[in-house]
Design a protein around this motif. Structure first.
Motif, short mmCIF file in Angstrom:
data_model
loop_
_atom_site.label_atom_id
_atom_site.label_comp_id
_atom_site.label_asym_id
_atom_site.label_seq_id
_atom_site.Cartn_x
_atom_site.Cartn_y
_atom_site.Cartn_z
N VAL A 40 0.71 -1.29 -0.05
CA VAL A 40 -0.03 -0.08 -0.10
C VAL A 40 1.06 1.49 -0.06
O VAL A 40 1.94 1.19 0.53
CB VAL A 40 -0.82 0.07 1.36
CG1 VAL A 40 -0.05 0.15 2.48
CG2 VAL A 40 -2.14 0.93 1.06
N LEU A 41 0.44 2.24 -0.63
CA LEU A 41 1.12 3.47 -0.78
C LEU A 41 0.06 4.46 0.19
O LEU A 41 -1.13 4.63 -0.25
CB LEU A 41 1.24 3.98 -2.25
CG LEU A 41 1.72 5.38 -2.68
CD1 LEU A 41 3.29 5.23 -2.27
CD2 LEU A 41 1.58 5.59 -3.87
N LEU A 42 0.86 5.31 1.12
CA LEU A 42 -0.08 6.10 2.05
C LEU A 42 0.32 7.55 1.50
O LEU A 42 1.60 7.89 1.44
CB LEU A 42 0.46 6.02 3.30
CG LEU A 42 0.40 4.67 4.00
CD1 LEU A 42 0.82 4.43 5.46
CD2 LEU A 42 -1.13 4.12 3.91
N SER A 86 -4.62 -0.62 -7.97
CA SER A 86 -6.19 -1.53 -7.93
C SER A 86 -7.16 -0.72 -7.12
O SER A 86 -8.30 -1.02 -7.46
CB SER A 86 -5.90 -2.95 -7.49
OG SER A 86 -5.04 -3.53 -8.38
N GLY A 87 -6.87 0.19 -6.14
CA GLY A 87 -7.82 0.52 -5.49
C GLY A 87 -7.30 1.96 -4.77
O GLY A 87 -6.35 1.97 -4.51
N GLU A 135 -4.93 -8.09 -3.65
CA GLU A 135 -4.32 -8.88 -2.25
C GLU A 135 -4.20 -7.58 -1.09
O GLU A 135 -4.34 -7.88 0.11
CB GLU A 135 -2.90 -9.26 -2.61
CG GLU A 135 -2.21 -9.86 -1.03
CD GLU A 135 -0.98 -10.48 -1.24
OE1 GLU A 135 -0.25 -10.65 -0.38
OE2 GLU A 135 -0.77 -11.22 -2.52
N ALA A 136 -3.78 -6.37 -1.55
CA ALA A 136 -3.64 -5.13 -0.78
C ALA A 136 -4.92 -4.84 -0.29
O ALA A 136 -5.16 -4.36 0.99
CB ALA A 136 -3.01 -4.08 -1.48
N GLY A 141 -7.70 -3.04 3.40
CA GLY A 141 -8.97 -2.19 3.17
C GLY A 141 -10.14 -2.59 3.89
O GLY A 141 -11.24 -2.38 3.46
N GLN A 142 -10.04 -3.70 4.83
CA GLN A 142 -11.20 -4.51 5.37
C GLN A 142 -12.37 -3.44 5.85
O GLN A 142 -13.62 -3.58 5.62
CB GLN A 142 -10.79 -5.40 6.08
CG GLN A 142 -10.20 -6.58 5.67
CD GLN A 142 -9.68 -7.42 6.59
OE1 GLN A 142 -9.87 -7.61 7.82
NE2 GLN A 142 -9.05 -8.56 6.11
#
Length: 149
Positions: A40-42, A86-87, A135-136, A141-142
């Protein structure tokens, strides 16, 4: 250094960096390549959709000589989608003193500020999480409202 990034990174942070990048497409392609599967990119950057920009227009504090590009929750997904992410999900940013609990604002005004930020485009700064792949999204992201790209 390729040997450091050989396995990829789980997290890359861009705190107050994005607005300063002259070639964001190239840079974000590189960030995406550096992320491991599930990474993930923050991002924290000035928000082109902020209430302060709407209120102060050309007098907005985000307009500085070193800010080259501006993004909002409406435009950031285009950059992320074009560079292989992807999101994306967003978290409101209320301001440093509010979040640190050191604000001098009275309680009712702090609550009003929080409501205004939550009902708008997230405050003067935009905080986003860009997901490398499905997968990320599953991993990070749950409990977030993820916009798939």
């Amino acid at each position: 250094m390729p040997e450091i990034a050989a396995g990829g990174f789980d997290v890359i942070t861009l705190w107050s960096v994005l607005a300063h990048l002259p070639r964001p497409l190239e840079d974000f392609e590189r960030f995406r390549h550096l992320l491991a599967p599930g990474g993930v990119l923050l991002i924290l950057t000035v928000n082109a959709g902020s209430l302060l920009l709407k209120a102060y227009e050309s007098g907005w504090s985000g307009f500085t000589k070193n800010h080259l590009m501006f993004y909002s929750s409406a435009t950031l997904p285009t950059l992320l989608g074009r560079t292989g992410f992807s999101g994306v999900a967003y978290a409101p940013h209320y301001g440093d003193t509010i979040e640190a609990g050191t604000s001098q604002l009275p309680g009712p005004l702090r609550a009003r500020l929080r409501r205004a930020v939550e009902n708008s485009d997230g405050g003067n700064m935009m905080r986003a999480l860009a997901f490398a792949d499905d997968e990320a999204i599953s991993r990070w992201g749950q409990r977030l409202r993820v916009r798939r790209l």
